[in-house]
Design an enzyme around this catalytic site. Structure first.
Site, PDB file in Angstrom:
ATOM      1  N   ASP A 201      53.029  26.359  16.423  1.00  0.00           N
ATOM      2  CA  ASP A 201      54.543  27.024  16.797  1.00  0.00           C
ATOM      3  C   ASP A 201      53.471  27.613  18.583  1.00  0.00           C
ATOM      4  OD1 ASP A 201      52.732  29.065  16.083  1.00  0.00           O
ATOM      5  OD2 ASP A 201      54.243  29.757  14.446  1.00  0.00           O
TER       6      ASP A 201
ATOM      7  N   ASP B 119      48.752  31.551  22.030  1.00  0.00           N
ATOM      8  CA  ASP B 119      48.528  32.331  22.961  1.00  0.00           C
ATOM      9  C   ASP B 119      47.268  33.001  23.217  1.00  0.00           C
ATOM     10  OD1 ASP B 119      49.595  35.245  23.775  1.00  0.00           O
ATOM     11  OD2 ASP B 119      49.015  35.849  21.163  1.00  0.00           O
TER      12      ASP B 119
HETATM   13  P1  IMP Z   1      45.944  33.440  19.078  1.00  0.00           P
HETATM   14  O1  IMP Z   1      45.712  32.895  18.496  1.00  0.00           O
HETATM   15  O2  IMP Z   1      46.399  34.212  19.331  1.00  0.00           O
HETATM   16  O3  IMP Z   1      47.085  31.883  19.774  1.00  0.00           O
HETATM   17  O4  IMP Z   1      47.821  33.310  17.981  1.00  0.00           O
HETATM   18  C1  IMP Z   1      47.901  32.310  17.590  1.00  0.00           C
HETATM   19  C2  IMP Z   1      49.072  33.036  16.348  1.00  0.00           C
HETATM   20  O5  IMP Z   1      49.478  34.225  16.996  1.00  0.00           O
HETATM   21  C3  IMP Z   1      50.579  32.222  16.217  1.00  0.00           C
HETATM   22  O6  IMP Z   1      49.690  31.566  15.030  1.00  0.00           O
HETATM   23  C4  IMP Z   1      51.444  33.084  15.591  1.00  0.00           C
HETATM   24  O7  IMP Z   1      51.666  33.183  14.570  1.00  0.00           O
HETATM   25  C5  IMP Z   1      51.126  34.607  16.018  1.00  0.00           C
HETATM   26  N1  IMP Z   1      52.291  34.830  17.361  1.00  0.00           N
HETATM   27  C6  IMP Z   1      51.317  34.790  18.306  1.00  0.00           C
HETATM   28  N2  IMP Z   1      52.465  35.108  19.870  1.00  0.00           N
HETATM   29  C7  IMP Z   1      53.333  35.655  18.855  1.00  0.00           C
HETATM   30  C8  IMP Z   1      55.199  36.017  19.445  1.00  0.00           C
HETATM   31  O8  IMP Z   1      55.223  36.449  20.319  1.00  0.00           O
HETATM   32  N3  IMP Z   1      56.165  35.378  18.346  1.00  0.00           N
HETATM   33  C9  IMP Z   1      55.343  35.703  16.918  1.00  0.00           C
HETATM   34  N4  IMP Z   1      53.998  35.214  16.521  1.00  0.00           N
HETATM   35  C10 IMP Z   1      53.155  35.702  17.196  1.00  0.00           C
HETATM   36 MG    MG Z   2      50.961  30.193  13.750  1.00  0.00          MG
END
Ligand code: IMP
Ligand code: MG
Length: 171
Positions: A96, A99
């Site tokens: 999805d 980040d």
């Molecule tokens: P990362 O590991 O920091 O890249 O985060 C990825 C995970 O954070 C995704 O799979 C989402 O579940 C969650 N996430 C990051 N940003 C958002 C947002 O704006 N809304 C909802 N979930 C988010």
């Molecule tokens: Mg996720």
């Protein structure tokens, strides 16, 4: 959720998914593809993109956990592994959002250790400015700035996934 603003409409999402699915069909033509959808959030996006693809593919799922509220904890744990044998095959991760990149870094390394021919990443949303890890998606639908998005698979503490557009919470 009354403070939710529309970021991308259902029609905008559909049009962009059609473009990305076409590109994936071009790139994966004639290859043995295993699509790995990351539960739970990517389900909504993954189902729509896969239905637009003509490439023959195996579908599998993987679940990790890392997020509490609106801030990433940075700790990624594998909760459910894939079942398909990906040795010598092309793995396409459908996620999805990218980040900080911690989730996808973990997932990509995990899948690469199974000996596939390639592992590529297709994301629905990219928050480029928030990246902490050296990882990028190979295919992406929408790049956004630092907004917390809800709907179309995105949740806030478990709710909001079934909202049929991408919204954001005004802070
Ligand atoms: P990362 O590991 O920091 O890249 O985060 C990825 C995970 O954070 C995704 O799979 C989402 O579940 C969650 N996430 C990051 N940003 C958002 C947002 O704006 N809304 C909802 N979930 C988010
Ligand atoms: Mg996720």
């Amino acid at each position: 959720m009354d403070n939710l603003k529309v970021l991308f409409t259902r029609d905008e999402i559909d049009a962009r998914e059609t473009e990305v699915a076409k590109k994936l069909d071009e790139d994966y033509k004639g290859k043995e593809v295993v699509v790995v959808c990351i539960l739970n959030g990517a389900v909504f996006f993954a189902v729509d993109v896969m239905k637009k693809m003509k490439t023959e593919l195996v579908f599998d799922t993987l679940q990790v956990s890392s997020y509490v509220g609106t801030e990433s904890t940075g700790n990624v744990i594998l909760k459910k592994d894939i079942e398909a044998d990906v040795k010598g095959k092309e793995v396409l991760i459908l996620e999805d959002i990218i980040d900080t990149g911690k989730t996808l870094k973990f997932v990509k390394n995990h899948l690469m250790s199974k000996g596939p021919n390639s592992v590529k990443i297709c994301t629905f949303v990219d928050k480029k400015a928030r990246r902490e890890e050296n990882i990028e998606s190979d295919y992406n639908c929408f790049t956004i700035d630092n907004k917390f998005v809800v709907g179309y698979g995105f949740d806030i503490d478990g709710v909001g996934r079934n909202i049929p557009y991408i919204g954001y919470i005004e802070q």
